[in-house]
Design an enzyme around this catalytic site. Structure first.
Site, PDB file in Angstrom:
ATOM      1  N   TRP A 175      -4.438  -7.634   4.333  1.00 25.43           N
ATOM      2  CA  TRP A 175      -3.230  -8.361   4.683  1.00 25.43           C
ATOM      3  C   TRP A 175      -3.267  -9.825   4.268  1.00 25.43           C
ATOM      4  O   TRP A 175      -2.212 -10.461   4.153  1.00 25.43           O
ATOM      5  CB  TRP A 175      -2.961  -8.251   6.189  1.00 25.43           C
ATOM      6  CG  TRP A 175      -2.267  -6.972   6.531  1.00 25.43           C
ATOM      7  CD1 TRP A 175      -2.824  -5.840   7.050  1.00 25.43           C
ATOM      8  CD2 TRP A 175      -0.884  -6.669   6.320  1.00 25.43           C
ATOM      9  NE1 TRP A 175      -1.875  -4.856   7.186  1.00 25.43           N
ATOM     10  CE2 TRP A 175      -0.675  -5.335   6.753  1.00 25.43           C
ATOM     11  CE3 TRP A 175       0.196  -7.389   5.823  1.00 25.43           C
ATOM     12  CZ2 TRP A 175       0.563  -4.722   6.689  1.00 25.43           C
ATOM     13  CZ3 TRP A 175       1.439  -6.771   5.754  1.00 25.43           C
ATOM     14  CH2 TRP A 175       1.621  -5.456   6.183  1.00 25.43           C
TER      15      TRP A 175
ATOM     16  N   GLU B 133      -8.290  -1.504  -4.590  1.00 20.20           N
ATOM     17  CA  GLU B 133      -7.415  -2.440  -5.295  1.00 20.20           C
ATOM     18  C   GLU B 133      -7.653  -2.385  -6.808  1.00 20.20           C
ATOM     19  O   GLU B 133      -6.719  -2.602  -7.595  1.00 20.20           O
ATOM     20  CB  GLU B 133      -7.626  -3.861  -4.773  1.00 20.20           C
ATOM     21  CG  GLU B 133      -6.516  -4.834  -5.126  1.00 20.20           C
ATOM     22  CD  GLU B 133      -5.184  -4.492  -4.481  1.00 20.20           C
ATOM     23  OE1 GLU B 133      -4.145  -4.967  -4.991  1.00 20.20           O
ATOM     24  OE2 GLU B 133      -5.165  -3.765  -3.458  1.00 20.20           O
TER      25      GLU B 133
ATOM     26  N   ASP C 286       2.009   4.247 -10.000  1.00 20.83           N
ATOM     27  CA  ASP C 286       2.119   5.314 -10.994  1.00 20.83           C
ATOM     28  C   ASP C 286       1.182   6.427 -10.554  1.00 20.83           C
ATOM     29  O   ASP C 286       0.114   6.632 -11.126  1.00 20.83           O
ATOM     30  CB  ASP C 286       1.758   4.824 -12.400  1.00 20.83           C
ATOM     31  CG  ASP C 286       2.006   5.902 -13.456  1.00 20.83           C
ATOM     32  OD1 ASP C 286       2.544   6.971 -13.089  1.00 20.83           O
ATOM     33  OD2 ASP C 286       1.657   5.681 -14.631  1.00 20.83           O
TER      34      ASP C 286
ATOM     35  N   HIS D 128      -7.610  -5.434  -0.991  1.00 20.08           N
ATOM     36  CA  HIS D 128      -6.587  -4.580  -0.391  1.00 20.08           C
ATOM     37  C   HIS D 128      -6.542  -4.876   1.115  1.00 20.08           C
ATOM     38  O   HIS D 128      -6.959  -4.061   1.952  1.00 20.08           O
ATOM     39  CB  HIS D 128      -6.903  -3.107  -0.655  1.00 20.08           C
ATOM     40  CG  HIS D 128      -5.733  -2.197  -0.458  1.00 20.08           C
ATOM     41  ND1 HIS D 128      -4.678  -2.128  -1.338  1.00 20.08           N
ATOM     42  CD2 HIS D 128      -5.438  -1.299   0.531  1.00 20.08           C
ATOM     43  CE1 HIS D 128      -3.805  -1.241  -0.907  1.00 20.08           C
ATOM     44  NE2 HIS D 128      -4.232  -0.725   0.232  1.00 20.08           N
TER      45      HIS D 128
ATOM     46  N   SER E 187       0.837  -1.196   0.000  1.00 19.77           N
ATOM     47  CA  SER E 187       0.000   0.000   0.000  1.00 19.77           C
ATOM     48  C   SER E 187       0.878   1.255   0.000  1.00 19.77           C
ATOM     49  O   SER E 187       1.675   1.445  -0.909  1.00 19.77           O
ATOM     50  CB  SER E 187      -0.948  -0.051   1.208  1.00 19.77           C
ATOM     51  OG  SER E 187      -1.973   0.907   1.109  1.00 19.77           O
TER      52      SER E 187
END
Length: 340
Positions: free
Chosen positions: A321, A289, A201, A319, A173
């Site tokens: 763990w 995500e 990006d 998104h 992240s």
């Protein structure tokens, strides 16, 4: 009589030799455990277990002790794996140590795990000024890159035997961008980098979007404004933006010979995995995500156009763990190949 005496002596020598070999093999597991089983200076046993030590490391640049969770190698291996957190981490915590399966996955491997604590919303960077917004907790100027690249390696080498030039780095992240940044600007330190579920990006359209996104993340998680990091000076701010832009750093990664791996999920739980459990978190884990996948694809295309070989990984995952821990297990072979 003389011959019998020689034979007895020979037997004694053979028995002594066999005993020495047996003791050597018996001692090996103890020697392995010993490297993990004793506390280094400034360290105490961390509550997370898995031989993790909570170490207070003095940082002249930050003018304070920096808490780092460290899992020593099993048998004195000199490779180090740095693990950078996401934005939602406590000031005295590392989510890698507390919420990830990674320490358990690597507990019997001959590399050292290095998990800095804190740094919420600070992007592991050297800031231009202290975080002094009205929401900040104090006038502390973060100097993360200096600490991780120039101060911590000496401590790790002296007390954990980590070679300053034999490391890999992974970030999830928020930590994905600084993982790429550190590897690009310090390729002599990091042989391999894994950017996991990161908006790598951030300037897909323009740097205006990058500034806006970073501003929100910093304000929410560190209580500071982006200009505390990037400076009010337009020229300095532009230079700092480029310093932290993975696409702008692709050439440095290429020329430094860094082995680059990037991953994003398909916004669906993997086998045996679950949604976070509340509407807001579920939405972020899904839609966040999805946007990250677009950004990761954009980075991959632009970096490859610059001649950087990017290992693009994609699979099931939100998104959260759960898939990040799975990724670290799936790619253990890549990491051990680089530094094991």
């Amino acid at each position: 009589m003389h011959t019998s005496h020689i034979s007895n002596k020979t037997i004694k020598v053979l028995l002594a030799t066999l005993t020495a070999f047996a003791l050597a093999f018996v001692a090996t597991p103890a020697a392995q455990a010993d490297n993990r089983g004793w506390l280094r200076p400034g360290c105490s046993w961390a509550p997370q277990g898995n031989f993790i030590q909570a170490c207070e490391v003095w940082s002249p640049a930050n003018n304070r002790n920096m808490l780092v969770y460290i899992q020593a190698s099993t048998n004195g291996g000199d490779g180090g794996l740095y693990l950078l957190d996401g934005a939602q981490v406590g000031a005295r915590d590392s989510n890698w140590a507390s919420h990830s399966t990674t320490p358990a996955t690597y507990v019997n491997d001959n590399i050292t795990l290095v998990m800095p604590a804190g740094g919420a919303g600070q992007f592991y960077s050297d800031w231009a000024a202290p975080a002094t917004s009205s929401l900040s907790s104090g006038p502390q100027r973060p100097m993360w890159e200096t600490f991780l690249a120039y101060e911590l390696p000496g401590y790790l080498q002296q007390h954990f035997g980590v070679n300053p030039h034999r490391n890999a780095i992974a970030g999830v992240s928020m930590g994905a961008i600084p993982a790429l940044t550190l590897a690009a600007h310090h390729p002599d330190q990091f042989r391999q980098v894994h950017a996991i579920s990161g908006f790598i990006d951030p300037a897909m359209a323009t740097h205006v979007g990058m500034i806006a996104g970073f501003s929100v993340a910093m304000l929410l998680h560190s209580g500071a404004f982006i200009w505390d990091w990037w400076s009010w000076n337009p020229l300095e701010a532009s230079a700092r933006a480029l310093h932290a832009d993975p696409v702008a750093n692709a050439g440095k990664l290429r020329d430094g010979g860094v082995d680059v791996h990037v991953w994003s999920g398909n916004s669906h739980p993997g086998a045996g995995e679950s949604y976070p459990g509340n509407l807001g978190a579920d939405a972020i884990s899904i839609h966040g995500e999805t946007l990250i996948t677009l950004s990761t694809n954009s980075f991959t295309d632009k970096a490859r156009h610059q001649g950087l070989r990017v290992n693009r990984h994609f699979g099931a995952g939100l998104h959260t763990w759960q898939p990040w821990g799975r990724y670290m297990g799936d790619h253990k072979g890549d990491i051990l190949w680089a530094i094991g």
